[in-house]
Write an enzyme that holds these catalytic residues in place. Structure first.
Site, PDB file in Angstrom:
ATOM      1  N   HIS A 289       9.748  34.231 -15.128  1.00 33.51           N
ATOM      2  CA  HIS A 289       8.603  33.437 -14.674  1.00 33.51           C
ATOM      3  C   HIS A 289       7.832  32.999 -15.924  1.00 33.51           C
ATOM      4  CE1 HIS A 289       5.833  32.754 -10.987  1.00 33.51           C
ATOM      5  NE2 HIS A 289       5.288  32.099 -11.984  1.00 33.51           N
TER       6      HIS A 289
ATOM      7  N   GLU B  45       6.403  31.339  -2.564  1.00 34.90           N
ATOM      8  CA  GLU B  45       4.994  31.137  -2.930  1.00 34.90           C
ATOM      9  C   GLU B  45       4.401  30.057  -2.031  1.00 34.90           C
ATOM     10  OE1 GLU B  45       4.104  30.053  -7.015  1.00 34.90           O
ATOM     11  OE2 GLU B  45       5.473  31.580  -7.776  1.00 34.90           O
TER      12      GLU B  45
ATOM     13  N   ARG C 288       6.947  40.399  -4.399  1.00 35.27           N
ATOM     14  CA  ARG C 288       7.688  39.598  -5.368  1.00 35.27           C
ATOM     15  C   ARG C 288       6.939  39.632  -6.689  1.00 35.27           C
ATOM     16  NH1 ARG C 288       7.224  33.681  -6.772  1.00 35.27           N
ATOM     17  NH2 ARG C 288       9.109  33.217  -7.961  1.00 35.27           N
TER      18      ARG C 288
ATOM     19  N   GLU D 276      10.814  28.275 -10.606  1.00 39.50           N
ATOM     20  CA  GLU D 276      10.381  26.896 -10.829  1.00 39.50           C
ATOM     21  C   GLU D 276      10.860  26.286 -12.144  1.00 39.50           C
ATOM     22  OE1 GLU D 276       6.134  26.665 -10.335  1.00 39.50           O
ATOM     23  OE2 GLU D 276       6.231  27.171  -8.231  1.00 39.50           O
TER      24      GLU D 276
ATOM     25  N   TYR E 180       3.074  23.834  -2.502  1.00 46.92           N
ATOM     26  CA  TYR E 180       1.613  23.750  -2.630  1.00 46.92           C
ATOM     27  C   TYR E 180       1.034  22.463  -2.057  1.00 46.92           C
ATOM     28  CZ  TYR E 180       1.830  27.944  -5.402  1.00 46.92           C
ATOM     29  OH  TYR E 180       2.034  29.238  -5.779  1.00 46.92           O
TER      30      TYR E 180
ATOM     31  N   ASN F 266       8.843  27.360  -3.189  1.00 48.45           N
ATOM     32  CA  ASN F 266       7.402  27.401  -3.457  1.00 48.45           C
ATOM     33  C   ASN F 266       6.811  26.054  -3.067  1.00 48.45           C
ATOM     34  OD1 ASN F 266       7.985  29.844  -4.632  1.00 48.45           O
ATOM     35  ND2 ASN F 266       7.384  29.253  -6.707  1.00 48.45           N
TER      36      ASN F 266
HETATM   37  C1  PNW Z   1       3.336  27.816  -9.523  1.00 48.72           C
HETATM   38  N1  PNW Z   1       2.646  21.426 -10.310  1.00 48.72           N
HETATM   39  O1  PNW Z   1       3.082  26.928 -10.568  1.00 48.72           O
HETATM   40  C2  PNW Z   1       3.712  29.108 -10.226  1.00 48.72           C
HETATM   41  O2  PNW Z   1       4.935  29.669  -9.809  1.00 48.72           O
HETATM   42  C3  PNW Z   1       2.631  30.124 -10.243  1.00 48.72           C
HETATM   43  O3  PNW Z   1       2.791  30.963 -11.359  1.00 48.72           O
HETATM   44  C4  PNW Z   1       1.276  29.445 -10.221  1.00 48.72           C
HETATM   45  O4  PNW Z   1       0.211  30.355 -10.398  1.00 48.72           O
HETATM   46  C5  PNW Z   1       1.157  28.729  -8.889  1.00 48.72           C
HETATM   47  O5  PNW Z   1       2.245  27.852  -8.681  1.00 48.72           O
HETATM   48  C6  PNW Z   1      -0.144  27.934  -8.720  1.00 48.72           C
HETATM   49  O6  PNW Z   1      -0.208  26.888  -9.645  1.00 48.72           O
HETATM   50  C7  PNW Z   1       2.962  25.564 -10.404  1.00 48.72           C
HETATM   51  O7  PNW Z   1       1.992  20.851 -11.207  1.00 48.72           O
HETATM   52  C8  PNW Z   1       2.307  24.883 -11.417  1.00 48.72           C
HETATM   53  O8  PNW Z   1       3.211  20.794  -9.412  1.00 48.72           O
HETATM   54  C9  PNW Z   1       2.206  23.523 -11.380  1.00 48.72           C
HETATM   55  C10 PNW Z   1       2.764  22.823 -10.330  1.00 48.72           C
HETATM   56  C11 PNW Z   1       3.431  23.492  -9.304  1.00 48.72           C
HETATM   57  C12 PNW Z   1       3.528  24.878  -9.355  1.00 48.72           C
END
Ligand code: PNW
Length: 463
Positions: free
Chosen positions: A127, A367, A83, A172, A303, A301
């Site tokens: 992106h 992601e 991707r 996002e 995290y 995505n």
């Molecule tokens: C994503 N938050 O960004 C992006 O898609 C990527 O480019 C990035 O490198 C990756 O996650 C890691 O950060 C985010 O604040 C940035 O919740 C900020 C947030 C979530 C995703």
């Protein structure tokens, strides 16, 4: 996984899709080559204090010049999907007018290189690298940008859709709208909540316009979708204030995107919250039909997850501006280098819930990954057991969600390479492959070898 228990990862099917993900501005460098013009990130990186250490993407991972070697690296990891995103200011400098053949040629070569190595290309059209000229004309808060995005998308689609099956419009939109226009932490660095809400609608409109036009132009089967970053927002208690804080976080993080995309309407509670702030989404007749154009796949995505309270430390439920308090209350879990709490069961909960609330839409994890404070040895090798644990618990969380009925077809690790981590610069490393930014030498970390072995195991023995 407790010893003696079966690893949930082994319940994934043999045809599960495995990939790695990157994005253009974070890895390519070569920002002034072959006719590329500036994006909002090139500009933002020059604002004093905007990006950690004054870092920028001028060189990044130099992927623009090292693409074949990076594809060979993917081949060695045995992934079946890559991707990547296309840089709008390479393909259509300034964001309007004809295609720039020299810029588009890079992605043409990349697609051919991937196919030659047996890797499926999965294109993200946007992106975050908006051409600066379009920002100067108002950026995502203005409606015209949605139409510019659809035109640009067709330039790429016309050139690559003979070889690329899967297309993601936006990565996002929450980050683009909220971090970019409401909170000022990402490019273009605006701090205006109303502008952020206007950006939400125009991003969704751009997605819908592009999806309609790609669908109409497709000569064979295509899979069209969008990628959203989402979390589970838990209330810190059963109090009305805390439940409301969690509802608002979920409304602005999940439902304000997926309700119009899937059900063709904005969530009423969020519309009412906005009205109380004298903010209206700039919806015109017909917009919601465009936005809800059917999709084939939802990119997720993930995290971290968060817990919310509607009461601040002093017991107040309103802040200085008279807005309802949203205080994040830690779960008390270990954190990554981003300070994000590690909550894999929030991932399972999110996916099961998405499957219920938005049925019939297959999902792919586009992601998931983590930054840790990597310590390379003399040879450049990183024994990143913390990252291995993160992947193992989160891929396990995906497998559990499937067992509970969520339709999840694949998983892509963020990220192939250490790269430009936006406002954090090069300080935060998400790669499964280490990048030495002095020499551009790539060294697979232990997590890369673990990921490769996990893919092989599931592919050969999966159910
Ligand atoms: C994503 N938050 O960004 C992006 O898609 C990527 O480019 C990035 O490198 C990756 O996650 C890691 O950060 C985010 O604040 C940035 O919740 C900020 C947030 C979530 C995703």
């Amino acid at each position: 996984v407790a010893s003696g228990q079966p690893d949930p990862i082994d319940s994934l099917p043999a045809d599960f899709r495995w990939g790695v993900a990157t994005s253009s501005y974070q890895i390519e460098g070569a920002v002034a080559e072959d006719g590329r013009t500036a994006s909002i990130w090139d500009t933002f990186c020059r604002v004093p204090g905007a990006v950690h250490n004054g870092d920028h993407g001028d060189i990044a991972c130099d992927h623009y010049h090292r693409m074949p070697a990076d594809v060979a690296l993917m081949r060695d990891l045995d992934v079946d999907t890559y991707r990547f995103s296309v840089a709008w200011p390479r393909v259509q400098p300034g964001g309007r007018g004809p295609v720039n053949p020299a810029g588009l040629a890079f992605y043409d070569r990349l697609v051919d290189e991937l196919l030659a190595k047996g890797i499926d290309p999965w294109v993200t059209l946007y992106h975050w690298d908006l051409p600066q000229e379009l920002e100067d004309a108002g950026g995502w808060p203005v409606r015209d940008t949605a139409y510019r995005f659809a035109d640009y998308s067709m330039l790429v689609f016309d050139q690559l859709s003979d070889r690329v099956r899967t297309w993601t419009t936006l990565n996002e939109p929450w980050c683009s709208a909220m971090l970019g226009y409401a909170y000022g932490r990402h490019a273009p660095g605006k701090r205006d909540f109303e502008a952020g809400m206007h950006a939400v609608h125009h991003l969704l409109l751009g997605h819908g316009l592009a999806t309609q036009r790609m669908r109409a132009a497709a000569s064979g089967p295509v899979d069209l979708g969008i990628t959203l970053n989402m979390s589970t927002s838990t209330a810190a208690s059963e109090s009305e204030a805390d439940l409301n804080a969690a509802r608002r976080a979920d409304g602005l993080g999940v439902r304000i995107y997926l309700d119009p995309l899937v059900h063709g309407r904005y969530p009423q509670d969020i519309v009412a919250d906005l009205a109380a702030r004298n903010i209206e989404l700039p919806v015109r007749d017909g917009d919601l039909e465009i936005i809800s154009t059917p999709m084939d796949v939802l990119g997720v995505n993930y995290y971290f997850s968060t817990q919310h309270s509607g009461v601040d430390e002093q017991g107040r439920t309103e802040d200085a501006d008279g807005l309802p308090v949203d205080r994040e209350v830690p779960f008390g879990r270990p954190r990554t280098a981003m300070d994000w709490e590690i909550v894999p069961e929030g991932f399972t909960e999110l996916l099961v819930r998405l499957g219920r609330d938005y049925p019939g839409l297959p999902m792919v994890i586009t992601e998931n990954g983590s930054a840790f404070d990597d310590k390379p040895d003399e040879s450049g090798f990183v024994a990143d057991d913390d990252r291995v644990d993160y992947f193992a618990s989160h891929i396990g969380a995906v497998a559990r969600a499937r067992q509970q009925g969520a339709d999840i077809r694949g998983y892509f690790a963020w990220s192939l390479l250490d790269n430009f981590e936006w406002a954090y610069g090069y300080d935060k490393r998400f790669g499964i492959v280490r990048v030495d930014y002095d020499t551009q030498v790539r060294t697979p970390k232990r997590s890369a070898l673990w990921y490769r072995d996990t893919i092989r195991r599931v592919r050969n023995a999966g159910s």
